[in-house]
Write a protein that holds these residues in place. Structure first.
Motif, PDB file in Angstrom:
ATOM      1  N   SER A 143       0.811  -1.215   0.062  1.00  0.00           N
ATOM      2  CA  SER A 143       0.049   0.045   0.002  1.00  0.00           C
ATOM      3  C   SER A 143       0.805   1.370   0.066  1.00  0.00           C
ATOM      4  O   SER A 143       2.127   1.214   0.537  1.00  0.00           O
ATOM      5  CB  SER A 143      -0.860  -0.121   1.278  1.00  0.00           C
ATOM      6  OG  SER A 143      -1.462   1.380   1.507  1.00  0.00           O
ATOM      7  N   THR A 144       0.160   2.425  -0.424  1.00  0.00           N
ATOM      8  CA  THR A 144       0.981   3.643  -0.278  1.00  0.00           C
ATOM      9  C   THR A 144       1.171   3.890   1.055  1.00  0.00           C
ATOM     10  O   THR A 144       1.872   4.789   1.492  1.00  0.00           O
ATOM     11  CB  THR A 144       0.381   4.705  -1.080  1.00  0.00           C
ATOM     12  OG1 THR A 144      -1.107   4.635  -0.849  1.00  0.00           O
ATOM     13  CG2 THR A 144       0.312   4.512  -2.624  1.00  0.00           C
ATOM     14  N   SER A 145       0.472   3.351   2.051  1.00  0.00           N
ATOM     15  CA  SER A 145       0.382   3.740   3.375  1.00  0.00           C
ATOM     16  C   SER A 145       1.891   3.031   3.907  1.00  0.00           C
ATOM     17  O   SER A 145       2.400   3.708   4.943  1.00  0.00           O
ATOM     18  CB  SER A 145      -0.638   3.093   4.109  1.00  0.00           C
ATOM     19  OG  SER A 145      -1.948   3.787   3.892  1.00  0.00           O
ATOM     20  N   ALA A 146       2.585   2.271   3.283  1.00  0.00           N
ATOM     21  CA  ALA A 146       3.762   1.839   3.639  1.00  0.00           C
ATOM     22  C   ALA A 146       4.788   3.257   3.839  1.00  0.00           C
ATOM     23  O   ALA A 146       5.708   2.871   4.558  1.00  0.00           O
ATOM     24  CB  ALA A 146       4.344   0.805   2.635  1.00  0.00           C
ATOM     25  N   LEU A 147       4.385   4.160   3.072  1.00  0.00           N
ATOM     26  CA  LEU A 147       5.307   5.363   3.220  1.00  0.00           C
ATOM     27  C   LEU A 147       5.315   6.177   4.361  1.00  0.00           C
ATOM     28  O   LEU A 147       5.709   7.187   4.602  1.00  0.00           O
ATOM     29  CB  LEU A 147       5.243   6.047   1.903  1.00  0.00           C
ATOM     30  CG  LEU A 147       5.317   5.381   0.513  1.00  0.00           C
ATOM     31  CD1 LEU A 147       5.067   6.407  -0.610  1.00  0.00           C
ATOM     32  CD2 LEU A 147       6.934   4.948   0.490  1.00  0.00           C
ATOM     33  N   GLY A 148       3.934   5.839   5.121  1.00  0.00           N
ATOM     34  CA  GLY A 148       3.705   6.477   6.420  1.00  0.00           C
ATOM     35  C   GLY A 148       2.258   7.053   5.990  1.00  0.00           C
ATOM     36  O   GLY A 148       1.907   7.897   5.025  1.00  0.00           O
ATOM     37  N   ASN A 149       1.575   7.021   7.186  1.00  0.00           N
ATOM     38  CA  ASN A 149       0.065   7.634   7.232  1.00  0.00           C
ATOM     39  C   ASN A 149      -0.382   7.544   8.672  1.00  0.00           C
ATOM     40  O   ASN A 149      -0.506   6.970   9.436  1.00  0.00           O
ATOM     41  CB  ASN A 149      -0.826   6.576   6.386  1.00  0.00           C
ATOM     42  CG  ASN A 149      -2.130   7.297   5.912  1.00  0.00           C
ATOM     43  OD1 ASN A 149      -2.165   8.519   5.839  1.00  0.00           O
ATOM     44  ND2 ASN A 149      -3.073   6.694   6.024  1.00  0.00           N
ATOM     45  N   ARG A 150      -0.910   8.881   8.909  1.00  0.00           N
ATOM     46  CA  ARG A 150      -1.301   9.097  10.369  1.00  0.00           C
ATOM     47  C   ARG A 150      -2.355   8.113  10.635  1.00  0.00           C
ATOM     48  O   ARG A 150      -3.221   8.085   9.888  1.00  0.00           O
ATOM     49  CB  ARG A 150      -1.807  10.718  10.242  1.00  0.00           C
ATOM     50  CG  ARG A 150      -2.319  11.074  11.578  1.00  0.00           C
ATOM     51  CD  ARG A 150      -2.890  12.607  11.716  1.00  0.00           C
ATOM     52  NE  ARG A 150      -3.370  13.070  12.601  1.00  0.00           N
ATOM     53  CZ  ARG A 150      -2.910  13.406  13.974  1.00  0.00           C
ATOM     54  NH1 ARG A 150      -1.512  13.570  14.075  1.00  0.00           N
ATOM     55  NH2 ARG A 150      -3.668  13.871  14.910  1.00  0.00           N
ATOM     56  N   GLY A 151      -2.284   7.840  12.166  1.00  0.00           N
ATOM     57  CA  GLY A 151      -3.273   6.872  12.451  1.00  0.00           C
ATOM     58  C   GLY A 151      -3.157   5.420  11.947  1.00  0.00           C
ATOM     59  O   GLY A 151      -3.990   4.738  12.401  1.00  0.00           O
ATOM     60  N   GLN A 152      -2.028   5.104  11.250  1.00  0.00           N
ATOM     61  CA  GLN A 152      -1.780   3.654  10.674  1.00  0.00           C
ATOM     62  C   GLN A 152      -0.451   3.252  11.125  1.00  0.00           C
ATOM     63  O   GLN A 152      -0.174   2.459  10.065  1.00  0.00           O
ATOM     64  CB  GLN A 152      -2.116   3.686   9.240  1.00  0.00           C
ATOM     65  CG  GLN A 152      -3.724   3.924   8.916  1.00  0.00           C
ATOM     66  CD  GLN A 152      -3.989   3.623   7.448  1.00  0.00           C
ATOM     67  OE1 GLN A 152      -3.258   3.847   6.467  1.00  0.00           O
ATOM     68  NE2 GLN A 152      -5.072   2.794   7.144  1.00  0.00           N
ATOM     69  N   ALA A 153      -0.145   3.506  12.257  1.00  0.00           N
ATOM     70  CA  ALA A 153       1.073   2.894  12.509  1.00  0.00           C
ATOM     71  C   ALA A 153       1.189   1.163  12.410  1.00  0.00           C
ATOM     72  O   ALA A 153       2.301   0.713  11.917  1.00  0.00           O
ATOM     73  CB  ALA A 153       1.584   3.051  13.881  1.00  0.00           C
ATOM     74  N   ASN A 154       0.414   0.609  12.669  1.00  0.00           N
ATOM     75  CA  ASN A 154       0.313  -0.946  12.539  1.00  0.00           C
ATOM     76  C   ASN A 154       0.335  -1.243  10.835  1.00  0.00           C
ATOM     77  O   ASN A 154       1.016  -2.023  10.441  1.00  0.00           O
ATOM     78  CB  ASN A 154      -0.902  -1.445  13.216  1.00  0.00           C
ATOM     79  CG  ASN A 154      -2.254  -0.758  13.130  1.00  0.00           C
ATOM     80  OD1 ASN A 154      -2.157   0.239  12.295  1.00  0.00           O
ATOM     81  ND2 ASN A 154      -3.247  -1.190  13.955  1.00  0.00           N
ATOM     82  N   TYR A 155      -0.563  -0.681  10.399  1.00  0.00           N
ATOM     83  CA  TYR A 155      -0.697  -0.826   8.815  1.00  0.00           C
ATOM     84  C   TYR A 155       0.042  -0.647   8.086  1.00  0.00           C
ATOM     85  O   TYR A 155       0.656  -1.237   7.077  1.00  0.00           O
ATOM     86  CB  TYR A 155      -2.220  -0.039   8.418  1.00  0.00           C
ATOM     87  CG  TYR A 155      -2.713  -0.490   7.034  1.00  0.00           C
ATOM     88  CD1 TYR A 155      -3.323  -1.665   6.742  1.00  0.00           C
ATOM     89  CD2 TYR A 155      -2.480   0.404   5.937  1.00  0.00           C
ATOM     90  CE1 TYR A 155      -3.736  -1.865   5.519  1.00  0.00           C
ATOM     91  CE2 TYR A 155      -2.886   0.088   4.619  1.00  0.00           C
ATOM     92  CZ  TYR A 155      -3.785  -1.014   4.598  1.00  0.00           C
ATOM     93  OH  TYR A 155      -4.102  -1.298   3.312  1.00  0.00           O
ATOM     94  N   SER A 156       0.707   0.555   8.460  1.00  0.00           N
ATOM     95  CA  SER A 156       1.893   1.200   7.415  1.00  0.00           C
ATOM     96  C   SER A 156       3.067   0.104   7.601  1.00  0.00           C
ATOM     97  O   SER A 156       3.974  -0.027   6.647  1.00  0.00           O
ATOM     98  CB  SER A 156       2.153   2.517   7.865  1.00  0.00           C
ATOM     99  OG  SER A 156       1.175   3.640   7.630  1.00  0.00           O
ATOM    100  N   ALA A 157       3.273  -0.106   8.901  1.00  0.00           N
ATOM    101  CA  ALA A 157       4.517  -1.156   9.231  1.00  0.00           C
ATOM    102  C   ALA A 157       4.421  -2.295   8.423  1.00  0.00           C
ATOM    103  O   ALA A 157       5.343  -2.890   8.037  1.00  0.00           O
ATOM    104  CB  ALA A 157       4.825  -1.283  10.816  1.00  0.00           C
ATOM    105  N   ALA A 158       2.825  -2.835   8.577  1.00  0.00           N
ATOM    106  CA  ALA A 158       2.921  -4.049   7.935  1.00  0.00           C
ATOM    107  C   ALA A 158       3.076  -4.231   6.306  1.00  0.00           C
ATOM    108  O   ALA A 158       3.671  -5.111   5.854  1.00  0.00           O
ATOM    109  CB  ALA A 158       1.509  -4.695   8.048  1.00  0.00           C
ATOM    110  N   LYS A 159       2.544  -3.139   5.704  1.00  0.00           N
ATOM    111  CA  LYS A 159       2.511  -2.808   4.427  1.00  0.00           C
ATOM    112  C   LYS A 159       4.114  -2.631   3.863  1.00  0.00           C
ATOM    113  O   LYS A 159       4.547  -3.059   2.736  1.00  0.00           O
ATOM    114  CB  LYS A 159       1.724  -1.824   3.924  1.00  0.00           C
ATOM    115  CG  LYS A 159       0.383  -2.015   3.873  1.00  0.00           C
ATOM    116  CD  LYS A 159       0.138  -3.419   3.162  1.00  0.00           C
ATOM    117  CE  LYS A 159      -1.347  -3.655   3.000  1.00  0.00           C
ATOM    118  NZ  LYS A 159      -1.778  -5.109   2.215  1.00  0.00           N
ATOM    119  N   MET A 160       4.803  -1.755   4.914  1.00  0.00           N
ATOM    120  CA  MET A 160       6.150  -1.574   4.293  1.00  0.00           C
ATOM    121  C   MET A 160       7.031  -3.128   4.608  1.00  0.00           C
ATOM    122  O   MET A 160       7.986  -3.350   3.894  1.00  0.00           O
ATOM    123  CB  MET A 160       6.980  -0.863   5.210  1.00  0.00           C
ATOM    124  CG  MET A 160       8.533  -0.527   4.725  1.00  0.00           C
ATOM    125  SD  MET A 160       8.560  -0.172   3.101  1.00  0.00           S
ATOM    126  CE  MET A 160       8.228   1.545   3.072  1.00  0.00           C
TER     127      MET A 160
END
Length: 256
Positions: A143-160
């Protein structure tokens, strides 16, 4: 002749959204398809709606991708009922969004379990068959959330983490005729993003409009956009590509 005639594709989390759109594209191009979902009834209903070509089959399989025994049973069922496995798309995912100080340990573990552990377990189970036949395609959904997204520390870390997982498996499995790549979607109009709008108390159409305005191509994506990228990376046309992450996001990751 379809690109996937005689191939068996397994897509996790495919009862709806991006997963179902991807399963549909594989079916249209000749593949037999296994839809793997936590809800077996929903998986079976989705499989029954696929536009299969003559000679292809589809099944719905209930499985918890974060549980090793459940995953092993699902893969063995696919091989038994569909005659093999050639393509795996690790799409299953959930969100448990919150700011860090509000995020619970359960929120963290659930997201990591489905996204990262799920991709690990499904790929480990599938690669046994891929290595034996010297052929396999794995596409992981980041996901583009892998690049960092407010409120998604878990999701961003998983996607990276998915991207690092993909690069490592590209190295490990390449010598066995297995290609491993990832697709990182931007904003895609699905039930999941509609639920995000509801949580933010926003009108769905307005939420989509704002996200469209935020990227260079000025539209939101649809499941078909991700399906096109996934099927390309799963095809023999992409046999010289491995370990890569393709952003399909309307250009939002360019930061312009």
């Amino acid at each position: 002749m379809g690109r996937f005639d005689g191939r068996v594709a397994v897509i996790t989390g495919a009862a709806r959204g991006i997963g179902f759109g991807t399963a549909t594209r594989f079916a249209e191009e000749g593949a037999s398809v296994a839809i793997v979902d936590l809800d077996e009834t929903a998986a079976a209903e989705a499989a029954a709606r696929l536009p299969l070509v003559e000679g292809a089959k589809a099944i719905g399989v209930g499985a918890d991708v974060a549980d090793g025994a459940s995953v092993d049973a699902a893969i063995e069922r696919v091989v038994t009922e569909l005659g093999g496995i050639h393509i795996l798309v690790n799409n299953a995912g959930i969100t448990r969004d919150n700011l860090l100080f509000k995020m619970t340990e359960e929120d963290w573990d659930l997201v990591m379990g489905v996204h990262l552990k799920g991709a690990f377990l499904m790929t480990k189970a599938a690669q046994k068959h891929f290595v034996e036949q010297k052929y396999g395609k794995v596409v992981n959904i980041s996901s583009t959330s892998a690049l960092g997204n407010r409120g998604q520390a878990n999701y961003s870390a998983a996607k990276m983490g998915i991207q690092g997982f993909t690069r490592t498996l590209g190295i490990e499995l390449g010598p066995f005729g297995i290609n491993v790549n990832a697709v990182a979607p931007g904003f895609i109009a699905t039930e999941m993003t509609d639920a995000t709008a509801a949580r933010l108390k926003m009108d769905v159409d307005e939420f989509r409009r704002l996200n469209a305005e935020a990227n260079p191509v000025k539209r939101v994506g649809g499941p078909e956009d991700i399906a096109a990228a996934v099927t390309f990376l799963s095809s023999d046309e992409a046999s010289y590509i491995t370990g890569q992450t393709l952003f399909v996001d309307g250009g939002i990751s360019l930061g312009v």
